[in-house]
Design a protein around this motif. Structure first.
Motif, short mmCIF file in Angstrom:
data_model
loop_
_atom_site.label_atom_id
_atom_site.label_comp_id
_atom_site.label_asym_id
_atom_site.label_seq_id
_atom_site.Cartn_x
_atom_site.Cartn_y
_atom_site.Cartn_z
N ASP A 128 0.80 -1.23 0.00
CA ASP A 128 0.00 0.00 0.00
C ASP A 128 0.83 1.28 0.00
OD1 ASP A 128 0.98 -0.57 2.50
OD2 ASP A 128 -0.83 0.00 3.58
N HIS A 129 2.15 1.19 -0.24
CA HIS A 129 2.99 2.39 -0.19
C HIS A 129 2.76 3.14 1.10
CE1 HIS A 129 2.27 1.36 -4.42
NE2 HIS A 129 3.50 1.76 -4.65
N PRO A 130 3.09 2.53 2.22
CA PRO A 130 2.74 3.12 3.52
C PRO A 130 3.59 4.35 3.86
CG PRO A 130 4.16 1.22 3.84
CD PRO A 130 3.86 1.28 2.36
N PHE A 170 6.26 5.61 1.19
CA PHE A 170 7.44 4.90 0.68
C PHE A 170 7.05 3.71 -0.19
CE2 PHE A 170 8.71 7.21 4.39
CZ PHE A 170 9.94 7.73 4.04
N ASP A 171 7.87 3.47 -1.18
CA ASP A 171 7.65 2.40 -2.13
C ASP A 171 8.86 1.48 -2.13
OD1 ASP A 171 7.10 0.83 -4.33
OD2 ASP A 171 6.43 2.50 -5.57
N PRO A 172 8.66 0.20 -1.78
CA PRO A 172 9.81 -0.70 -1.75
C PRO A 172 10.26 -1.14 -3.14
CG PRO A 172 7.82 -1.92 -1.22
CD PRO A 172 7.41 -0.47 -1.40
N ASN A 191 11.50 -0.30 -12.39
CA ASN A 191 10.50 0.42 -13.17
C ASN A 191 9.11 -0.15 -12.98
OD1 ASN A 191 9.87 2.47 -14.85
ND2 ASN A 191 11.32 1.88 -16.43
N HIS A 192 8.15 0.67 -12.59
CA HIS A 192 6.75 0.27 -12.54
C HIS A 192 5.90 1.51 -12.50
CE1 HIS A 192 7.42 0.94 -8.24
NE2 HIS A 192 6.12 1.03 -8.10
N HIS A 193 4.60 1.36 -12.57
CA HIS A 193 3.70 2.50 -12.67
C HIS A 193 2.63 2.43 -11.60
CE1 HIS A 193 5.85 3.17 -16.37
NE2 HIS A 193 5.72 1.89 -16.57
N HIS A 194 1.92 3.53 -11.45
CA HIS A 194 0.97 3.64 -10.34
C HIS A 194 -0.44 3.98 -10.81
CE1 HIS A 194 4.28 4.56 -7.13
NE2 HIS A 194 4.07 3.28 -7.27
N PHE A 195 -1.38 3.37 -10.14
CA PHE A 195 -2.75 3.86 -10.23
C PHE A 195 -3.08 4.46 -8.86
CE2 PHE A 195 -7.12 3.37 -8.90
CZ PHE A 195 -7.77 4.08 -9.90
N ILE A 232 -1.71 1.84 -6.27
CA ILE A 232 -1.54 0.45 -6.67
C ILE A 232 -0.50 0.35 -7.78
CG2 ILE A 232 -2.75 -1.50 -7.76
CD1 ILE A 232 -5.26 0.08 -6.19
N ASP A 233 0.42 -0.61 -7.61
CA ASP A 233 1.49 -0.83 -8.59
C ASP A 233 0.97 -1.58 -9.80
OD1 ASP A 233 3.47 0.25 -7.00
OD2 ASP A 233 4.00 -1.67 -6.08
N PHE A 234 1.46 -1.24 -10.94
CA PHE A 234 1.26 -2.13 -12.09
C PHE A 234 2.43 -2.03 -13.05
CE2 PHE A 234 0.15 0.80 -15.55
CZ PHE A 234 -0.26 1.94 -14.88
#
Ligand code: ZN
Ligand code: ZN
Length: 147
Positions: A40-42, A88-90, A94-98, A107-109
Motif C-alpha cells: 500500500d505504499h505506507p 514509501f515504495d519498496p 521500473n513500474h507504474h501507479h494507479f 496500486i502498482d502495475f
C-alpha cells in the motif's frame, strides 16, 4: 548481474547497505521486510504500527529515519506526494501507479509500453531524467462500488 529487490531479497538489501557503509542490523532487516510486504505504499506511521508488532519498543522516529535512509541509498523510493505524509515504495525497479482520488490508495502495475515512453526533446535538453513513471488516476474498484 545487477541485483534488484523484486522479491524483497536480503542479498539486495545487504549489498546496498554494504555499498553505502550502512550496518545491517536486525532492526533494519525487519523494517525492510515489513516495507517490502506492504502493498500500500505506507507512510512512516503506518509502517511503524506494523513493525511495532515485531519490535515493541521501537519508536516512530527510528522507523521514519530508517525509511528516509533507505530511500537515499536506493532501497526504497519516496512516492510523489499529495500534501500528505511522505509515503514509501519498496519497489525501486521500473513500474507504474494507479491512484484512487477518493481513498488515496496507490496500486502498482507493470506495463511495458509505458516503460518505453519517449521523453520530449526540450525536456531532455533542460533536465536530467532519472525515472519515468506513469500515474493513472481515478476510482479504485472498491470506491466505484460504494459510489
Ligand atoms: Zn478508492
Ligand atoms: Zn509503487
Amino acid at each position: 548481474m545487477r541485483l534488484n529487490n523484486k522479491n524483497g531479497s536480503l542479498d539486495f538489501f545487504r549489498e546496498k547497505c554494504r555499498a553505502f557503509n550502512l550496518k545491517v542490523t536486525p532492526q533494519r532487516i525487519i523494517i525492510y521486510k515489513e516495507l517490502f510486504k506492504s502493498k500500500d505504499h505506507p507512510n512512516a506511521e503506518v509502517l511503524y504500527k506494523r513493525v511495532k508488532n515485531i519490535i515493541p519498543d521501537i519508536s516512530l522516529d527510528t522507523v521514519n529515519r530508517t525509511l528516509i535512509t533507505f530511500s537515499k541509498i536506493g532501497i526504497a523510493n519516496v512516492v510523489e506526494g499529495y500534501g500528505e505524509a511522505r509515503r514509501f515504495d519498496p519497489h525501486t525497479e521500473n513500474h507504474h501507479h494507479f491512484r484512487c482520488i477518493n481513498c488515496n490508495s496507490l496500486i502498482d502495475f507493470d506495463f511495458k509500453p509505458y516503460d518505453d515512453i519517449i521523453i520530449p526533446g526540450n525536456i531532455k535538453k533542460r533536465f536530467t531524467i532519472l525515472h519515468k513513471k506513469v500515474l493513472l488516476e481515478g476510482y479504485c474498484d472498491r470506491c466505484q462500488k460504494n459510489k
